[in-house]
Design a protein around this motif. Sequence first.
Motif, short mmCIF file in Angstrom:
data_model
loop_
_atom_site.label_atom_id
_atom_site.label_comp_id
_atom_site.label_asym_id
_atom_site.label_seq_id
_atom_site.Cartn_x
_atom_site.Cartn_y
_atom_site.Cartn_z
N HIS A 16 -7.51 -4.07 -6.98
CA HIS A 16 -7.96 -3.83 -5.61
C HIS A 16 -6.76 -3.86 -4.67
CE1 HIS A 16 -10.48 -4.25 -2.02
NE2 HIS A 16 -9.73 -5.28 -1.66
N SER A 17 -6.75 -2.93 -3.73
CA SER A 17 -5.74 -2.90 -2.68
C SER A 17 -6.45 -2.59 -1.37
CB SER A 17 -4.68 -1.84 -2.98
OG SER A 17 -3.73 -1.80 -1.93
N CYS A 18 -6.24 -3.44 -0.37
CA CYS A 18 -6.86 -3.20 0.92
C CYS A 18 -5.92 -3.67 2.02
CB CYS A 18 -8.19 -3.94 1.03
SG CYS A 18 -9.11 -3.50 2.54
N THR A 19 -5.81 -2.86 3.05
CA THR A 19 -5.04 -3.21 4.24
C THR A 19 -5.97 -3.11 5.43
OG1 THR A 19 -3.06 -2.25 3.21
CG2 THR A 19 -2.99 -2.65 5.59
N GLY A 20 -6.13 -4.21 6.14
CA GLY A 20 -7.04 -4.24 7.27
C GLY A 20 -6.31 -4.13 8.60
N PHE A 21 -6.91 -3.41 9.53
CA PHE A 21 -6.40 -3.25 10.89
C PHE A 21 -7.56 -3.43 11.86
CE2 PHE A 21 -3.79 -0.49 8.21
CZ PHE A 21 -2.54 -1.03 8.45
N TRP A 22 -7.63 -4.59 12.47
CA TRP A 22 -8.63 -4.87 13.49
C TRP A 22 -10.05 -4.56 13.02
CZ3 TRP A 22 -4.24 -1.93 15.04
CH2 TRP A 22 -3.22 -2.72 15.56
N LEU A 23 -10.56 -3.38 13.35
CA LEU A 23 -11.95 -3.06 13.08
C LEU A 23 -12.16 -2.14 11.88
CD1 LEU A 23 -13.07 -2.42 16.77
CD2 LEU A 23 -13.38 -4.51 15.42
N PHE A 24 -11.10 -1.83 11.15
CA PHE A 24 -11.22 -0.92 10.02
C PHE A 24 -10.24 -1.32 8.93
CE2 PHE A 24 -8.27 0.86 13.06
CZ PHE A 24 -7.20 1.29 12.28
N ASN A 25 -10.39 -0.69 7.76
CA ASN A 25 -9.50 -0.98 6.64
C ASN A 25 -9.28 0.28 5.81
OD1 ASN A 25 -11.24 -1.00 4.02
ND2 ASN A 25 -12.47 -2.17 5.48
N PHE A 26 -8.25 0.22 4.99
CA PHE A 26 -7.93 1.28 4.04
C PHE A 26 -7.88 0.65 2.66
CE2 PHE A 26 -6.05 2.73 8.02
CZ PHE A 26 -6.53 4.02 8.10
N GLN A 27 -8.57 1.26 1.70
CA GLN A 27 -8.67 0.69 0.36
C GLN A 27 -8.32 1.67 -0.73
OE1 GLN A 27 -12.21 -1.47 -0.96
NE2 GLN A 27 -12.94 -1.37 1.16
N LEU A 28 -7.85 1.10 -1.82
CA LEU A 28 -7.72 1.78 -3.11
C LEU A 28 -8.22 0.79 -4.16
CD1 LEU A 28 -4.16 3.37 -2.83
CD2 LEU A 28 -6.36 4.55 -2.73
N ASN A 29 -8.85 1.29 -5.20
CA ASN A 29 -9.33 0.46 -6.30
C ASN A 29 -9.18 1.24 -7.59
OD1 ASN A 29 -10.77 -2.08 -5.08
ND2 ASN A 29 -11.30 -0.36 -3.75
#
Length: 190
Positions: A135-148
């Motif tokens: 799992h990879s996730c980067t969060g920014f305030w109200l949203f996030n970007f993911q890869l799995n």
Amino acid sequence: MKGFTVSVGLILAGLVACCHAQVFSWGPCPAVQVKQDFNATRYFGKWYEILRFNKTSFEEGTRCNYAIYSNGTRNGTLSVRNAGLRGSEVDSVEGFAYAPDPSQPGKLKVRFSKSWFAGNYWVLDTDYRTFSMVHSCTGFWLFNFQLNWLLSPSRSITADVTTNVMEKFQDAGVDTSNFIQTNQTRCPDF
């Protein structure tokens, strides 16, 4: 005020550029749990990509994808080589991984030679023999970007294992509708 607006615009443009290869979601990153007793040495070897998130643009148009993990050249690191076929050409990148917090060895950071920064590589679960959930996730305030990813030491896994892993991803809060199957058929050795 104009300088602030320009700075925020540049930061957002940079985030979009860095994260364009990931699935966008509203809200924070899922509160996933990593494998607490993760053993990097047992993880060494070749892992084939079985499933990945469909917005993984750096892998778009590739097949026969795999990663090789081995002992790194620097103390406390793993060497990483990712490869796949793009047409008939090998597309590969090398880098290294490390655990910023040794008390959480399953929360790795990976940095590739072509990247300016290290991304998350969190091992949610693995039995070291048939599957690994990454799992990879980067969060920014109200949203996030993911890869799995679902990885395996063999090019294919049973439907039972896949179903079990998909249930574990769902239980972790990962939207499994974003997964696509990686083509692992008629793959030469490379």
